[in-house]
Structure formats: structure tokens, C-alpha cells
Design a protein around this motif. Sequence first.
Motif, PDB file in Angstrom:
ATOM      1  N   LEU A  13      49.165  44.216  32.999  1.00 34.64           N
ATOM      2  CA  LEU A  13      49.786  43.730  34.317  1.00 34.64           C
ATOM      3  C   LEU A  13      51.324  43.756  34.201  1.00 34.64           C
ATOM      4  CD1 LEU A  13      48.393  41.672  36.578  1.00 34.64           C
ATOM      5  CD2 LEU A  13      50.520  40.168  35.516  1.00 34.64           C
ATOM      6  N   LEU A  41      41.005  37.664  33.399  1.00 31.89           N
ATOM      7  CA  LEU A  41      41.586  36.611  34.312  1.00 31.89           C
ATOM      8  C   LEU A  41      42.609  35.631  33.708  1.00 31.89           C
ATOM      9  CD1 LEU A  41      38.858  35.350  36.649  1.00 31.89           C
ATOM     10  CD2 LEU A  41      40.742  36.817  37.040  1.00 31.89           C
ATOM     11  N   ILE A  86      45.426  38.142  33.093  1.00 30.95           N
ATOM     12  CA  ILE A  86      46.372  38.225  34.214  1.00 30.95           C
ATOM     13  C   ILE A  86      47.346  37.034  34.182  1.00 30.95           C
ATOM     14  CG2 ILE A  86      46.193  38.174  36.844  1.00 30.95           C
ATOM     15  CD1 ILE A  86      43.599  39.977  36.665  1.00 30.95           C
ATOM     16  N   ALA A 134      51.348  39.309  43.307  1.00 29.44           N
ATOM     17  CA  ALA A 134      50.028  39.071  43.740  1.00 29.44           C
ATOM     18  C   ALA A 134      49.294  40.228  43.877  1.00 29.44           C
ATOM     19  CB  ALA A 134      49.976  38.240  45.105  1.00 29.44           C
ATOM     20  N   MET A 135      49.800  41.332  44.434  1.00 25.73           N
ATOM     21  CA  MET A 135      48.921  42.411  44.772  1.00 25.73           C
ATOM     22  C   MET A 135      48.635  43.065  43.375  1.00 25.73           C
ATOM     23  SD  MET A 135      51.026  44.060  47.873  1.00 25.73           S
ATOM     24  CE  MET A 135      50.941  45.768  47.615  1.00 25.73           C
ATOM     25  N   ALA A 192      48.210  41.302  40.463  1.00 25.11           N
ATOM     26  CA  ALA A 192      47.288  40.715  40.142  1.00 25.11           C
ATOM     27  C   ALA A 192      45.659  40.879  40.596  1.00 25.11           C
ATOM     28  CB  ALA A 192      47.526  39.292  40.207  1.00 25.11           C
ATOM     29  N   VAL A 193      45.888  41.033  41.839  1.00 22.43           N
ATOM     30  CA  VAL A 193      44.440  41.311  42.720  1.00 22.43           C
ATOM     31  C   VAL A 193      43.995  42.778  42.142  1.00 22.43           C
ATOM     32  CG1 VAL A 193      43.388  41.773  45.100  1.00 22.43           C
ATOM     33  CG2 VAL A 193      44.908  39.872  44.459  1.00 22.43           C
ATOM     34  N   LEU A 194      45.026  43.639  42.120  1.00 18.87           N
ATOM     35  CA  LEU A 194      44.497  45.306  41.718  1.00 18.87           C
ATOM     36  C   LEU A 194      43.774  45.020  40.565  1.00 18.87           C
ATOM     37  CD1 LEU A 194      44.646  48.236  42.154  1.00 18.87           C
ATOM     38  CD2 LEU A 194      46.845  48.133  41.056  1.00 18.87           C
ATOM     39  N   ALA A 252      42.662  42.736  38.798  1.00 20.55           N
ATOM     40  CA  ALA A 252      41.373  41.775  38.788  1.00 20.55           C
ATOM     41  C   ALA A 252      40.342  42.497  39.219  1.00 20.55           C
ATOM     42  CB  ALA A 252      41.689  40.493  39.479  1.00 20.55           C
ATOM     43  N   LEU A 253      40.508  43.148  40.416  1.00 18.39           N
ATOM     44  CA  LEU A 253      39.481  44.065  40.979  1.00 18.39           C
ATOM     45  C   LEU A 253      38.974  45.253  40.076  1.00 18.39           C
ATOM     46  CD1 LEU A 253      40.598  44.711  44.702  1.00 18.39           C
ATOM     47  CD2 LEU A 253      38.523  43.600  43.710  1.00 18.39           C
TER      48      LEU A 253
END
Lengths: 866, 112
Positions: free
Chosen positions: A501, A799, A802, A832-833, A835-837, A839-840
Motif C-alpha cells: 500500500l 484489511l 491496509i 482511498a483509491m 486502499a480500495v484497489l 482491498a479488491l
Amino acid sequence: MAFRQFFRSDIAADVDEELASHLEMRERDLVAEGIPAEQAREIARKRFGNVAVIGRACREIDEGIYRREKRTSMWRDLRQDLAYGVRVLGRARGFTVVAVITLALGIGGSAAIFSVIEAALLRPLPYPNPEQLVEIMVESKSRSGRMARLAPSVDDVRAWREHRDLFSHVTIWRTIFDPIVVDGPELERLRGRQVSEDYLALHGVSPLFGRGFIEEDMREGAEPVIMLGYAYWQDRFGRDPNVIGRTLRIDNVPAMIVGVLPPSFSRDVPIWRPHKVPPRTPQSVRGSGATVYARLQPGVTLANAQRILAERTRASDLATGIHPADGIAVESLYERATFGYRNTTDILAAAVGAILLIACINVAGLLLARGATRRAELGIRASLGAGRLRLVRQLLAESLVLALAGGVAGALLAWVSLDLLVANIPLSLPENSPPALNVRVLGFTLMLAIATGLAFGLAPALSLSRVDLSGTLARANQRFGSSLSRRGGQLLIAAEVALCLVLLAGAGLMIRSFTRMMSVDVGFDPDSILTMEVIPVDASAPVLTQYYPALVESLRTLPGVAAAGAINNMPLQGGSTLTAARADGADWMSLHTREFIPGYFEAIGLRLVDGRLPSPAEMTAAMPAVIINAEAARQMFGEQSAVGRRFERNRKGFFHVVGVIGDVRHSGPTRPPDPELYLPFGRDDADAMVVVIRPSGTTGNLHWQLRRAAESVGPRVVVQRIRTGSDWLDDRVLTPRRRTVLLTLLGALGLVLSMVGVFGMTAYTVARRTQEVGVRMALGARAGQVVRDIVRESLWPALWGIAAGIGGAAFATQVIASFLFETRPIEPVTFAMVAVLVALAAAVAAWLPARRAARVDPVSALRVTT
Amino acid sequence: MERTTIDLLQGTLGVLILKALSWGPKHGYGIARWIEETAGDELPIEEGSLYPALHRLQARGLVTSAWTTSETNRRVKTYTLTEEGRAQLKAELSRWQAFSQSITRVLSARRP
């Protein structure tokens, strides 16, 4: 097999017992024959001989056997272990593939990038003892008290050469800024370098062919000679070794080629000329723009050289009666060559380190997970008599096989990817020494991978010793790994996701910053223009003032050309000519002057903000009518309209503003617009021009037509670089683009590695829990629920990782703050982007292997364990 | 016993040991007894010199050894002939026969 019972400590006892048994049996037989016991013992001993001597002889022979046996058995065992390791890994194909990919990416990626960093940072001056190379400058205090640095004079250099105690060489050189016209195989305008005779010797370099310059070449009136740079010799003479002795016309004077320089030495400087200085010319005084390099004698420190040279120079200045130097600056070329890159290379090195760490964590996690499922196998082997040492050795051999496979794959990857990296590297790498794959670095990363493999491959063997065998065997069928290794695995997932990250946050910020940079309005649309550089060879100014307007006029008539004009300093080219100017009653300021041929504004797409364009007659009037840009208008005249106002140029009289044109970001999107003054061509001293065309349609065969027009209209010219406006823009953003690309690559590499890690760990979770899943399915659990549970087991640590990574990124991204354009190092949207990437990605990586759990057939899953 | 005699017999001793083992494993004392009984006399050497010879044969891979229990229930080191040992014995025997035959021929020669 019989040999295996030999252990060094047993040899003596063995021999003693053997000999004793002989004596005993003889004694007993004698007693049986009727001889009294004491006499029997004596006879037995006598018949046997000297027990001590015989025993020693036997021991020596046995020790020889032992030593030989140990050697051969070691090799045999190693071969056996390695072969077994290969077989085991071949069976666990999924594990092996994942581990080898991880190692290859980690080892190969880091080795390639480290090689580039080494080229940039660790050997920027590929000469012997580069730390001895210095530049010397003269310091002079101005009236305002500021210390200025001046180029030393030729006399200074002559004097300094006498200081043999300080320097082994002192050389003076300068870049030939005005391109010289070379009437070689093709008519060209080239830049060159003028050097004094010891320039090569100072660097410790000798010519590839021919000779270097000698003192006679420097004399006024000496026959002109030149040396060729390697690249020029290669491109223009096809590496013809017979080029020595030929002549080239340089600025209409024939010069003899005396030498060719080696490829490793400033290969991109085409023409080398002697540094000739006529006596008593401006060049013989200080501040003439030449550069002085010197090589320190061994053992002389920079500070000492500076102090002693300052004293001596001041003394001799006073003696000769010139304005004495206020000081001497001696700077290390080595320090200077490495300074500019240190920041970038440090950051890249840290990023590479993070990649390496992720790779190691991956391997550790995989081995840990695998170890947990192998406890049963190891337990069985231990109970069958395999010693703990033997098991440890077996596991070591397995790790070794794995690390070697990964290492080989990594080396291949490094080799392949190095070229790719070099083309995308954010550093202007030293032209002299292109990066080569560094074997030491490859070795280092390989060792690191092996060490990781060994350390974590051993974990199951070591933990086995803490468990009693019967217990392990009793639980052999139980696939639930110990909670310790599960915790360990989760911790490792969290750690690598966090690292990943941080990398991606950095990359994300760079991408955002770059996007913003590219969306800056530079003042014109680079995509819609075509440019052509036209450089006159020998035409005089009056000829050129006729030629350029005629050329532009003829271009305008070409089909496919909507507008045409020309400018001497093309926007985004970077170069500028400065002039001092002031409005009435204001202070002097600097204006960037541009000389243009009418039609330029229409062609490039600059619009008038105020006023009008001047007519040709107005432009040549006594008080010429000129155009300035909005920035110049603001700086000179403030908020009031500039139209109709006048300003004064230093020693050039007054000028009359008739129009204000839009701003251009001349030095690139990140630099603010300069205050600009547009003069008609011929007003100052421009000669080479960039013709700007606005095509009306496709630019298919326009290139050829443009070139032909330029070459056929008038005097001899060199036409070069017919290119689009976007090419100019790319030049300007090359470094940020490359920096962004490289960090993004590293981020992507980190993401892939982390995904591989999560994938591997989840796959083992599934394998471990097959039985449990079977039970649950048999009891009616839904497949979806089971998959979700397994995904969750991997996703939770991801998570956590992250969360930790965001915290780490908030600190880590500060180091790239200076590279960011209108982007703060902590940007919630980017974070945020990312982190979402992540996580996905983690969810996908966990879901892929987890799906298999849903396909578990309860009956067969239960049968496996019976 | 003279030292020179031991040296002289060293090579021969090896063949005697191999021969002694050719009918099956024996311990060192058993080998000594077998030679004694077969020769019909005490060995003309110190019995102890059997052991360095045995260990040397083992180093050459002609015999192997293992600890076993004897018929009298004693732990003894038993030697077994290997395949190489058997081949060696055969070679030594044929060499000895050729040698002794030619010596015999020479010694039994009549005056021409």
C-alpha cells in the motif's frame, strides 16, 4: 551400510572391545584345555603380542575409513537430498510455481533496478580514482559583498600546472555552444568541445585510434586538428579505422582528424578541437566561461588543495598586479555527479527494498503454510528413524532447490527487464557507462532469497522437535495447522499488504501529479502543430531576413497547411534570450525575447488578449511597435492596459506596445509563464529558426514537402527534427514521466507480489480446511457461506495491513513531496483509491483459491481423513 | 617373533584371512583358530597382527564387519567377505598356484 556405524568417538572403544574379546576367548579355551586360569591369561597375552601397538594400528586404519566415508556420504546425501527436494517440489506444483514466481519477481526486479541505480549513483564517472577529479573556480567578491565564482583564466591554468605537489593534471576546456558547421559526409551543425592537451590524460583515457592533442596543437597558427567522438565516428564514418589523416571542413576551414575517442568517453560529443586561446583576448582573463578540471595528487585533500591554492593564487595575483582573487573554490566532480540523483535513487532504492521485503515475506508465508501441512509427513519420517538432523538437512535442501530455481528465473528476468528499465528510467543516466546487470547485486538478492528460504523452510523441522512424535502422529490426519503458523501467516499477509500500500500510495500520488502536469494549459495545443528546425550554414543576416519570410510564404501555399510562421526560441524548447527592460519610472527587469516571422501566432494558436498585431512598417520604425505577453504586461504595467505604453530596453532605445498576446509556459507545464517580448526577426541576433506549421488535415507527406521547401527556397540550410508540438512537450516532462512510470512499475510489482502472497496463503487455508469444509457441507452449510469464511480469513489481515499501510504512507510519501506537482503528499482521494484497489486485489486473490473449497465433495473430503 | 617375519607374512596373512572367511562370517579369534587348526600348528606369528590386517582389508572394501553375538553369548565383531573380497581371493589363489607350480617345477627339476 556397515560403514555407517562408524562414529569417530566409537572407534577406540570398538577396537578395545574387539581385542579384549580375542584375549578372553583364547583364555577360556586354554582353561578348557586344563591350564590354570592365571597361566592361561599370561599365555594368551604372550601369543597375542603388544595390545597397545596393535590397537593403535587398528585405530589409525579405522580413522582413515571414517574420514573417507564421511566425505563420500556427505556428497551422496546432498545429492540424495537435492534429488528428493526436486521430486517433492515437482509434486507440490502449485506451491512451487507461486514460490518461484515470487522469487523471480523479487530477485529479478530488484537486481535490475539496483543495477540502474548503481550506474547512476555509484559509478557516474567511469575513470580511475574519480574522487581525485575536481573543478577549480576563482572566487571574487562583488561590490555588494556577494561572492561570485569566475572561470579561471588561461594564465591561471598555466600557473596551477606548476603546483605539482597539489595536482597531477590541470586542464581547461569549454563547450562550443554555437553549433559549428561540419562539411563532412553530410552538411551538419554540431556542437563540440574545446579541450587542452592534457584533458584525456587527466581522465586517464587514451584515444581508440590515432593520437590525442599535444601542446603544439594549442598554439596559435598551428595546423587545425580535431578528434572525433565515438558516436559520430560510428554514425558518419561507419567505424572506418582509416579516418585518421582525413580532413573535415569545419566552419569552412579544413581540419585533420588525428584521433577517435573510445566509446566509454563522452561518446555523444561529436567534434573535439584544441582549446586555442589567442594571447590578450577576452578569453585570457577570468570569467570567460571556460571550465578548469584538475586531478588531485594522491593524498591531497580537497580542503588542503583549496586553502593552499587560494594563498598561492592571491600572492601571485598581487605580484602580477591583477585584481587579486578573493578565494578559490575546489569542488569534487564525483560529489557533484552523484548529488542530483541521490534523492531519486534513494527513493527508488527504498522502493526496491520494499519489493524485496514483500518477496521474502511471500516466501516465508508460503513455506510456513506449507510447513503446517507437512507436519504429518515429517512426523512419520521421524518415527521411521530419520534423525532430526536428517530432516533439517532435507528441508534445507528443498529450500535450496527452490531458491536456486527462483534465482535462475530471477536472473533471466533481470536480464530481460534491464533494457526495459533503461528506456523508462527517470535519471539522465551517464552517457559514458550504460547500466549493466550487476552480478554482485544479483548475488546479494539471491543470497537474501536463499536465507529467507532456509530460515522459514526450517520452521516446520524445528517446531517438530517441540512436539512429541506420538502426538504428531496421532494428529497426522488432522489438517488444522497449528494456530501459531496461522497467526504467523496472517501477520505476514498484513505486513506485505501494508508495504504494498505504501508503494502504491507513492505511485498513485506520482500518477495524479503527472496527470495534473499534463492537463496544464501550456498556452497552445501541442497536438495541432508541426515544427521544423531550419539552421543556416553560412548565410549573412540580410540574406536571412529575406529567406525566412519567403520560406514561410511558400509553405503557406502548400496544400494541407492552414497557417505557417517561425520563431527562434520554440516554446517548451527551454532556451531563452534575456534582455533588460523597464517601463517609465519603474525598475529594470528581465524580459525573455523571441524573434518571430509573421504568421507565428496564428500557426501556434496564440490569441491577442489586448490591442492588435503591428504592421511590418511599424515593426521597423524608429520606435518599433512590439507585442508583449500578458505576463510581461502585468509585470511592467500592472493592472492597466499595456497597449499604447512604451518601455526602454537597455542600450536599445524605446519600444511601443501595440498588442498583448496570451501566455506560454515556455519552460514546461510546471513553470510559470515568463514575461516575453516578441520582436520581428532580424531585430536582435537570431539566425536559426523553428518553423511552425498548423496542418489543415493529415500530415501524411507534409514532412517531405516541408524539407524540400526549406532546402530549395534560398541559402544553404540544415533542416532537422521535423516533429510535432507533443514531442516538444514530451521532452519537458521526460523526467517526471519516467519517475512516475518507474514508481508505478514498482507499485504494480508490489501489488502482484502481494496478490501472489494472499493467493498462496488462501490456497493453503483451503487445503488445510478441506476436512472441516467437508463436515460443514455435510451438515448443510451453503457453498457461498464456506467460501466467504475462507476469504474472510485472508481478507481480515489484508484489511489490517491496509490500515497500517495508510498510516505508513502518510509518513513515507513526504519523501516524494518535492517531486509532486500541485499534489500534497497526503491526499485522501488517492489514498482511498489505492486502499480500495489493494482491498479488491486481496479479495480477488483470496477468492480464486477459495472457490475450490465450495467444490469440495463432503464424502470424499471425509474419506481422505479415514 | 622377529619383526621381519611379520613384515614378510603381512601380505600372505591377508590371503589367509580371506580364505578363512570364504566359508562364512567369522570373528577375529575364529579366524585365528581356523588357521591354527588347518595349519596343524600354532600360527608362526603373533595373533594380534591379524587385526591390523583385518582392518586394512576392511578399508580396502574386501570385508565388512558387524557386531554380533557369538554361540557363547558374547558380543563379538564378525567379519564377512564382500564380493570384491571373494574376487580378490580367487585372483590371489590362482596367482599362488601359478607361483607354487613354477617353484615346484624348478625345485623338482632333474639334472639334465
